[in-house]
Design a protein around this motif. Sequence first.
Motif, PDB file in Angstrom:
ATOM      1  N   LYS A   1       0.877  -1.170   0.000  1.00 35.40           N
ATOM      2  CA  LYS A   1       0.000   0.000   0.000  1.00 35.40           C
ATOM      3  C   LYS A   1       0.916   1.221   0.000  1.00 35.40           C
TER       4      LYS A   1
ATOM      5  N   ILE B   1       1.235   5.323   0.390  1.00 37.07           N
ATOM      6  CA  ILE B   1       0.582   6.568   0.830  1.00 37.07           C
ATOM      7  C   ILE B   1       1.531   7.717   0.478  1.00 37.07           C
TER       8      ILE B   1
ATOM      9  N   HIS C   1       2.307  11.722   0.421  1.00 30.30           N
ATOM     10  CA  HIS C   1       1.966  13.022   1.014  1.00 30.30           C
ATOM     11  C   HIS C   1       2.543  14.112   0.127  1.00 30.30           C
TER      12      HIS C   1
ATOM     13  N   LYS D   1       7.262  15.916  -1.752  1.00 32.19           N
ATOM     14  CA  LYS D   1       6.351  14.823  -1.435  1.00 32.19           C
ATOM     15  C   LYS D   1       7.099  13.748  -0.657  1.00 32.19           C
ATOM     16  N   LYS D   2       6.309  12.944   0.058  1.00 28.44           N
ATOM     17  CA  LYS D   2       6.891  11.858   0.849  1.00 28.44           C
ATOM     18  C   LYS D   2       6.035  10.632   0.602  1.00 28.44           C
ATOM     19  N   VAL D   3       6.679   9.488   0.360  1.00 26.98           N
ATOM     20  CA  VAL D   3       5.912   8.269   0.058  1.00 26.98           C
ATOM     21  C   VAL D   3       6.144   7.252   1.156  1.00 26.98           C
ATOM     22  N   GLU D   4       5.051   6.727   1.708  1.00 26.46           N
ATOM     23  CA  GLU D   4       5.144   5.631   2.678  1.00 26.46           C
ATOM     24  C   GLU D   4       4.757   4.346   1.972  1.00 26.46           C
ATOM     25  N   LYS D   5       5.558   3.325   2.172  1.00 27.52           N
ATOM     26  CA  LYS D   5       5.266   2.039   1.520  1.00 27.52           C
ATOM     27  C   LYS D   5       5.012   1.025   2.621  1.00 27.52           C
ATOM     28  N   ILE D   6       3.818   0.464   2.622  1.00 23.04           N
ATOM     29  CA  ILE D   6       3.441  -0.447   3.713  1.00 23.04           C
ATOM     30  C   ILE D   6       3.147  -1.822   3.119  1.00 23.04           C
TER      31      ILE D   6
END
Lengths: 351, 72
Positions: A177, A179, A181, B60-65
């Motif tokens: 997933k 997300i 920002h 921008k900053k991307v979080e990958k889960i």
Amino acid sequence: MAKTTHYLCPACGGTLEFDSKTQKMKCPFCDTEVDIADLEDKHSSTKDATSYTEEDSQDNLAYYICESCGGQIAVPKETGATSCPFCGNSQVLPAQFEGDLKPDAIIPFKLDKKDCKAQYLKHLEGKHFLPKIFRSTNHIDELKGVYVPFWLYNSKLYADLAFDCERIEEKEDSRYKYITHYYYDVYRKGTLKFKDVPADAASAIADDLMDSIEPYDLAESSDYNDAYLSGFYASRYDITDKEAFPRVETRMQNSIVDEMENSIKGFDNITLRGSAFDFKKVEARHVLFPVYLLNTTWQNQRFTFAMNGQTGRFVGNLPRDDRAYYRTLVLYSLGLSFVYFFLICVFYFSE
Amino acid sequence: MFEFICIGVVSLFCGVGTAYLIVSYMASSLRSVHVKYEAGDYLVENSLDVTYENEVFRNKKVEKIAKNNNNN
């Protein structure tokens, strides 16, 4: 020398008082009514007030002798209308509202003391944790109708604002997933107009109490006439328009920030980072607003309530029954804890 | 047994927290005197005039889960 004015009944010579129900001057003795517009010089009796001031007085009081019973009346020096504490005779002191001190408008009382008492009892209804004994044994120490001086401000406010804004996007594939920002600097400049923003001009009356009974409907205001004060209390302002302005300034600045923030679309989080304001045009006018003040004492604590004398909005903080509060907190805590325990067990052991 | 104790403690914290919120809301009706911090009742209708607006992208900053076990 200060003068006092009484408005005399053409039928019996008694002192006319302004009646909120009929919006006319009414005699409390013979019920004769006189329209304010029809009041003539012959209806008013203006005399030099028998007054004296005590030398070296530290208490900012003025002293008068009641023309009716000879009783001594001690009132704050700003007082413009009062009644004798001994015989109840209404006294209007027109000098307090002459020349530059004359109000630009007045909203006459639309409600009477009976309405205020009814609103007070309604205010006590349905309140959780109000001590039962407060309802049954509490009595009203004082109830009076007061014309409170206010400053009303018209203004055009310019703002230069910078916001930190964030937009959040979510995507996913079979394994992850994502997300994202997105951070933006957002700028807004512009103007907003305000009309009749009020600030009370009497230092003796709590600002938060007067804020809480807003708003007033200025469409029902009238040109100032001393006759409206008869039967009520009134004082002239002791806070100037410049001294009262900072409170109104903050309110207007917060409002323009809210309006500008509402104009920013498409972001999930918006935070004000920097601001600059400039008031392009500020006009102030002096008006008198009707307020009923009600005082009670309970367990050596004084409670003050206020009612908007035009709309009937009633406010006032009430005491809390701590025993009932903590008993309810413990009962709810135990009940909800059992519910959470049951739900967590069902969820945890069903996996 | 240990699991029941943990669940019990968590339930108690959640129960007390929720109860505090509910009871505070119930008690809030006793306070009706508040300072006003805005002047929304006194705006002149349609008088908001925005003379400048700009939106500048910063970063921008991307979080990958990971989907199976919520570790980054």
